[in-house]
Design a protein around this motif. Structure first.
Motif, PDB file in Angstrom:
ATOM      1  N   ALA A   1      65.693  44.246  37.760  1.00  0.00           N
ATOM      2  CA  ALA A   1      66.632  44.910  37.103  1.00  0.00           C
ATOM      3  C   ALA A   1      66.137  46.109  36.449  1.00  0.00           C
ATOM      4  O   ALA A   1      66.387  47.234  36.362  1.00  0.00           O
ATOM      5  CB  ALA A   1      67.482  44.091  36.220  1.00  0.00           C
TER       6      ALA A   1
ATOM      7  N   SER B   1      64.603  48.700  38.929  1.00  0.00           N
ATOM      8  CA  SER B   1      65.351  49.522  39.662  1.00  0.00           C
ATOM      9  C   SER B   1      66.134  50.371  38.865  1.00  0.00           C
ATOM     10  O   SER B   1      66.467  51.642  39.307  1.00  0.00           O
ATOM     11  CB  SER B   1      66.349  48.550  40.476  1.00  0.00           C
ATOM     12  N   ARG B   2      66.364  50.210  37.577  1.00  0.00           N
ATOM     13  CA  ARG B   2      67.154  50.926  36.573  1.00  0.00           C
ATOM     14  C   ARG B   2      66.295  52.172  36.382  1.00  0.00           C
ATOM     15  O   ARG B   2      66.472  53.599  36.401  1.00  0.00           O
ATOM     16  CB  ARG B   2      67.266  50.317  35.329  1.00  0.00           C
TER      17      ARG B   2
ATOM     18  N   GLN C   1      69.132  52.434  45.904  1.00  0.00           N
ATOM     19  CA  GLN C   1      68.416  52.161  44.603  1.00  0.00           C
ATOM     20  C   GLN C   1      69.482  51.843  43.717  1.00  0.00           C
ATOM     21  O   GLN C   1      69.461  51.076  42.678  1.00  0.00           O
ATOM     22  CB  GLN C   1      67.545  53.300  44.117  1.00  0.00           C
TER      23      GLN C   1
ATOM     24  N   ARG D   1      70.245  48.477  41.728  1.00  0.00           N
ATOM     25  CA  ARG D   1      70.415  48.558  40.247  1.00  0.00           C
ATOM     26  C   ARG D   1      71.546  47.712  39.862  1.00  0.00           C
ATOM     27  O   ARG D   1      71.421  46.824  38.737  1.00  0.00           O
ATOM     28  CB  ARG D   1      70.063  49.889  39.551  1.00  0.00           C
TER      29      ARG D   1
END
Length: 158
Positions: free
Chosen positions: A42, A45-46, A104, A108
């Motif tokens: 998490a 990806s953020r 992406q 996310r």
């Protein structure tokens, strides 16, 4: 500083940001994904999405602007083979990158949702990441090709 030096500096700097950010975020995104750690996925990806907006997107916009201006300033006709190939590879890279950005963002969102809900990642994440990985290779190889073309300026065909 001359217009040529300023344009060349901007072109090289933006290409460095484009390549470096792409390679760096891909490395961390992929190896974090392989770890299976939901909180790390998490976060990675953020941050990957954020890096794309902060660094990659401006570089993607600056590259063709400075490239066109440099080609005109240096007197390269658009029919120059290495220049045509470099432009084609840049377009290929963009065709790979645009879906990668979307993938992406989906990863996310799914990872953040799973983390908040205390659930595992949904199976869709694996498909998204496999496609993300597959699209990354042609883009990476195309950028390497562009770098070579810009440096070598080879005679390819006449």
């Amino acid at each position: 500083m001359s217009a040529y030096a300023l344009l060349k500096f901007a072109h090289i700097l933006s290409s460095t940001l484009l390549f470096g950010t792409g390679l760096g975020t891909a490395f961390f995104m992929w190896f974090t994904w392989r770890s299976g750690n939901l909180a790390a996925i998490a976060a990675a990806s953020r941050l990957t999405v954020r890096a794309d907006w902060l660094f990659t997107t401006p570089a993607v916009l600056i590259q063709p602007i400075t490239g066109v201006l440099l080609a005109r300033l240096m007197g390269f006709p658009w029919s120059t083979p290495w220049l045509q190939l470099a432009i084609a590879l840049y377009l290929l890279t963009g065709l790979c990158w645009l879906p990668v950005v979307y993938l992406q963002m989906r990863v996310r969102n799914l990872a953040a949702g799973a983390l908040i809900a205390g659930q595992p990642l949904p199976p869709a994440c694996s498909r998204l990441m496999n496609l993300w990985f597959a699209l990354g290779w042609p883009a990476f190889l195309a950028v390497l090709g562009i770098f070579w073309l810009m440096v070598a300026k080879p005679t390819l065909w006449t």
